[in-house]
Write a protein that holds these residues in place. Structure first.
Motif, mmCIF file in Angstrom:
data_model
loop_
_atom_site.group_PDB
_atom_site.id
_atom_site.type_symbol
_atom_site.label_atom_id
_atom_site.label_comp_id
_atom_site.label_asym_id
_atom_site.label_seq_id
_atom_site.Cartn_x
_atom_site.Cartn_y
_atom_site.Cartn_z
ATOM 1 N N PHE A 176 35.550 36.858 42.873
ATOM 2 C CA PHE A 176 36.927 36.505 42.863
ATOM 3 C C PHE A 176 37.949 37.652 42.890
ATOM 4 C CE2 PHE A 176 40.791 35.485 40.622
ATOM 5 C CZ PHE A 176 41.488 34.523 41.496
ATOM 6 N N VAL A 177 37.362 38.819 42.051
ATOM 7 C CA VAL A 177 38.065 39.991 42.087
ATOM 8 C C VAL A 177 37.906 40.677 43.496
ATOM 9 C CG1 VAL A 177 38.061 42.415 40.838
ATOM 10 C CG2 VAL A 177 38.011 40.165 39.583
ATOM 11 N N GLY A 182 30.638 34.716 40.695
ATOM 12 C CA GLY A 182 31.597 34.327 39.664
ATOM 13 C C GLY A 182 32.773 35.279 39.724
ATOM 14 N N LYS A 183 33.039 35.831 38.845
ATOM 15 C CA LYS A 183 34.199 36.698 38.389
ATOM 16 C C LYS A 183 34.481 37.858 39.548
ATOM 17 C CE LYS A 183 35.111 40.273 36.113
ATOM 18 N NZ LYS A 183 34.991 41.296 35.014
ATOM 19 N N ASN A 184 33.105 38.638 39.536
ATOM 20 C CA ASN A 184 33.372 39.743 40.509
ATOM 21 C C ASN A 184 33.623 39.333 41.837
ATOM 22 O OD1 ASN A 184 32.375 41.232 38.581
ATOM 23 N ND2 ASN A 184 30.306 41.658 39.280
ATOM 24 N N ILE A 230 35.244 45.333 38.410
ATOM 25 C CA ILE A 230 33.597 45.040 38.748
ATOM 26 C C ILE A 230 33.218 46.263 38.235
ATOM 27 C CG2 ILE A 230 31.986 44.664 40.463
ATOM 28 C CD1 ILE A 230 34.295 43.805 42.165
ATOM 29 N N ARG A 254 40.387 45.546 32.974
ATOM 30 C CA ARG A 254 39.833 44.304 32.231
ATOM 31 C C ARG A 254 38.865 43.612 33.380
ATOM 32 N NH1 ARG A 254 41.970 39.602 31.001
ATOM 33 N NH2 ARG A 254 44.030 40.209 31.931
ATOM 34 N N LEU A 255 39.792 43.424 34.444
ATOM 35 C CA LEU A 255 39.127 42.683 35.427
ATOM 36 C C LEU A 255 38.042 43.285 36.455
ATOM 37 C CD1 LEU A 255 42.261 40.163 36.701
ATOM 38 C CD2 LEU A 255 40.033 39.497 35.681
#
Lengths: 343, 339
Positions: free
Chosen positions: B61-62, B57-59, B42, B39-40
């Protein structure tokens, strides 16, 4: 089998018999002293006079309550010590391996895995149910270790122990996986796995009693045949003893005993290893005597460990399973230093 | 032999070279899967730009907080454990001579538990693990009476020491509050969750600093594979070589323990697997390190993505698989009767 009258030569001599009779008296005396100590010593110590008063019914209610609260753990110590010690004696006899023990050979781990499965996935509770659940796991683990350990040409004693360690590792992984993903099971597991006699009531004892009795009776019945087996398979067969049947029955009895002990008080290591060695040194090679003596020495040793655990960290307690690990492991290390070559 | 022109000739087996390349490719695939699955994850399309610094963003952070450091720690720890196992097995000339079998992991667990219960906040848990591991190895060394030479004694002594250490760990887990106990229980199985770049730096510093020493000793060890007498004749004193190798192996395992906890059986299986693939004589240090890295990244991929049990520590997967492999090894190890 009645034709096998005097397998180990020493068992026929009069002095040997006298020595064993002495030893048995001393052993029983020691056990009695330990029993008294076990109901005397605790976070609130009582004197021998108090205990005698309680036994004769003349003590005041407070002292009576304290002393009687120690009855279940003492009785459980007797039963678990007996079961583990007799199981160890049987296993060492059957495998002819001086390192054989329910803990080292993965039987305790099998019982533990079985119990954890039953509580986690089927919500099994109740002492008797847990006992029954411990059995299949212990049995499968015992057979698997024998199978892994005896494949190949090597007759080394270490192989079997290593096979036990391997199986225990895999089962531990499984147990950890289940307990870590179920907080409720983890909570009860961590209290159980340290191996404690305290904090349990007579129900556990009642549940364990039939299993321990069955195992002990089977062990006593096997004594003579194990003596024959010790002379080698061929000789045993010529004496009318089926070696494989005896091995199977011996392992079954050992499994029932150690599974019951594990279910009742958690996995406790090294009692089954140490007691047979002590017993052999005292009474010699006759298995009938070894089993009887194990049944006396095992409870004594386990109760002593439990008493030590109550004393060393007062007012807190060290669980008996931890005490036996700390006493037993160094004993194993000393044994290692004495091993010759590759053993 | 690998030759470049007429002057450069490196003693590299072709099989080893091909295997090394294959392992690198597989590890790269596993690493990409680690970063992009779930789910998380990249998405593959954005992974290239994310890795070259274009993550947002999310990428970002991951990559920077969650899976990036975790992956780098897994790679370094796997390498360290693989080399450690190869050194151990080479020095003891026994496929079972491994830090796992002789109780290093249990010692680390006990050390960690001890630090967590008795000295909370004073001694960091990883340092406790390190001390525990070293102490347990010392105890095994002393109790065998013959150093690390006799495999049978090593195994039994290891089991004894491990039993004692496990008792300590179990007591601490018993004595703590449930949540803390659960966290500790996960750590003492070997875990890679929530690793930071500091951990990554630690393990890679250990790996890179020991690498030259390992390279130095590998030649002497491969001479040692021919037997003590020949090694003596060739001027490579076998006894010192073995001691250095074991010390290096312990340093590497201890480094791994301090960042990831005692992860079971990578050190045992990595050298075995690489040896079985290549059929080269004796454990190969480079291949073992690559295999170790691949195994650990794969195990961690399972730990992150398998739906069966959520968020289990990676050590549980390696313990289950490695234990089964060790059982297989035990059954197939019938020729020499080494044990």
């Amino acid at each position: 089998m009645t034709t096998v009258t005097s397998v180990p030569p020493s068992s026929t001599t009069r002095s040997g018999a006298a020595r064993r009779a002495y030893a048995l008296v001393i052993g029983l005396a020691l056990l009695t002293v330990t029993l008294f100590a076990s109901v005397m010593i605790g976070s609130r110590p009582t004197s021998l006079g108090d205990v005698l008063d309680v036994l004769s019914g003349t003590a005041d209610i407070q002292v009576t309550t304290i002393v009687e609260s120690r009855y279940p753990r003492t009785a459980l110590g007797v039963l678990a010590g007996l079961a583990l010690a007799v199981a160890g004696t049987l296993m060492q006899g059957v495998t002819r391996n001086a390192l054989a023990e329910p803990g080292l050979l993965g039987i305790n781990a099998g019982a533990s895995a079985s119990i954890v499965t039953a509580t986690a996935f089927w919500g099994v509770t109740g002492n008797t149910a847990v006992m029954w659940w411990a059995l299949p796991g212990a049995l499968v683990a015992g057979i698997a270790v024998q199978a892994i350990g005896s494949v190949g040409s090597s007759k080394s004693q270490v192989r079997l122990v290593l096979a036990g360690a391997v199986l225990s590792a895999v089962l531990m992984a499984y147990i950890q996986a289940v307990t870590l993903s179920k907080p409720q099971v983890f909570d009860s597991y961590r209290y159980w796995v340290v191996g404690a006699l305290g904090g349990r009531d007579f129900d556990v004892l009642q549940a364990m009693l039939p299993f321990a009795a069955a195992g002990l009776v089977l062990a006593l019945l096997l004594g003579q045949s194990l003596n024959a087996l010790a002379l080698g398979d061929a000789t045993a067969a010529s004496l009318g003893v089926n070696p494989w049947l005896v091995r199977g029955a011996g392992l079954l009895a050992a499994t029932v005993l150690s599974a019951a002990a594990t279910a009742a008080v958690g996995p406790i290591a090294f009692v089954g290893l140490a007691v047979p060695h002590i017993v052999r040194a005292v009474v010699g090679v006759d298995f009938r005597w070894q089993i009887v003596f194990s049944a006396v020495a095992g409870p004594t040793l386990l109760l002593m460990a439990d008493i030590a655990g109550r004393v060393v960290m007062r007012p807190q307690e060290l669980m008996v399973g931890i005490v036996t690990a700390f006493v037993g492991a160094p004993a194993l290390l000393v044994a290692v230093r004495r091993m010759r070559g590759n053993a | 032999m690998l030759t470049l022109g007429r002057t450069v000739a490196l003693p590299v087996h072709r099989v080893a070279l091909v295997t090394a390349c294959a392992l690198l490719v597989l590890t790269a695939v596993a690493a990409v899967a680690t970063l992009s699955l779930g789910r998380l994850g990249i998405p593959l399309a954005e992974l290239g730009s994310a890795l070259t610094g274009g993550a947002e963003g999310k990428n970002a952070f991951v990559l920077e907080r969650l899976r990036g450091p975790r992956l780098v720690v897994a790679l370094g720890t796997g390498c360290a454990l693989g080399v450690s196992g190869a050194l151990f097995q080479s020095a003891t000339r026994n496929p079972l001579g491994s830090p796992d079998v002789i109780g290093l992991g249990a010692g680390a667990g006990a050390g960690a538990a001890f630090a967590a219960l008795l000295l909370p906040g004073v001694v960091p848990v990883p340092v406790g693990a390190l001390l525990g591991a070293v102490l347990a190895m010392g105890l095994v060394y002393v109790s065998t009476g013959t150093g690390f030479r006799n495999p049978a004694r090593l195994v039994v002594a290891g089991i004894g020491v491990a039993a004692m250490c496990t008792a300590v760990t179990q007591y601490v887990v018993y004595a703590m509050e449930r949540d803390k106990a659960s966290t500790l229980s996960a750590y003492v199985n070997g875990s890679l969750s929530a690793r930071s770049w500091d951990d990554a730096t630690t393990i890679w510093v250990v790996v890179l600093c020991t690498a030259p020493l390992v390279a130095l000793i590998s030649r002497r060890l491969s001479i040692g594979e021919m037997g003590d007498d020949i090694a003596q004749g060739l001027g490579a004193g076998p006894r010192n070589t073995k001691t250095y190798a074991v010390v290096l192996a312990i340093v590497l395992s201890a480094g791994a323990v301090s960042v990831a906890g005692p992860i079971a059986f990578i050190a045992l299986t990595a050298p075995q697997i690489s040896q079985r693939i290549t059929r080269l004589p004796g454990p190969h240090l480079l291949l073992s390190s690559l295999t170790g890295a691949l195994l650990l990244v794969l195990a961690d991929l399972c730990a992150q993505q398998l739906p069966l049990f959520e968020n289990l520590p990676v050590g549980i997967y390696t313990m289950a698989i490695g234990g089964a492999y060790l059982g297989y090894l035990l059954m197939s190890e019938r020729r020499k009767g080494a044990l």
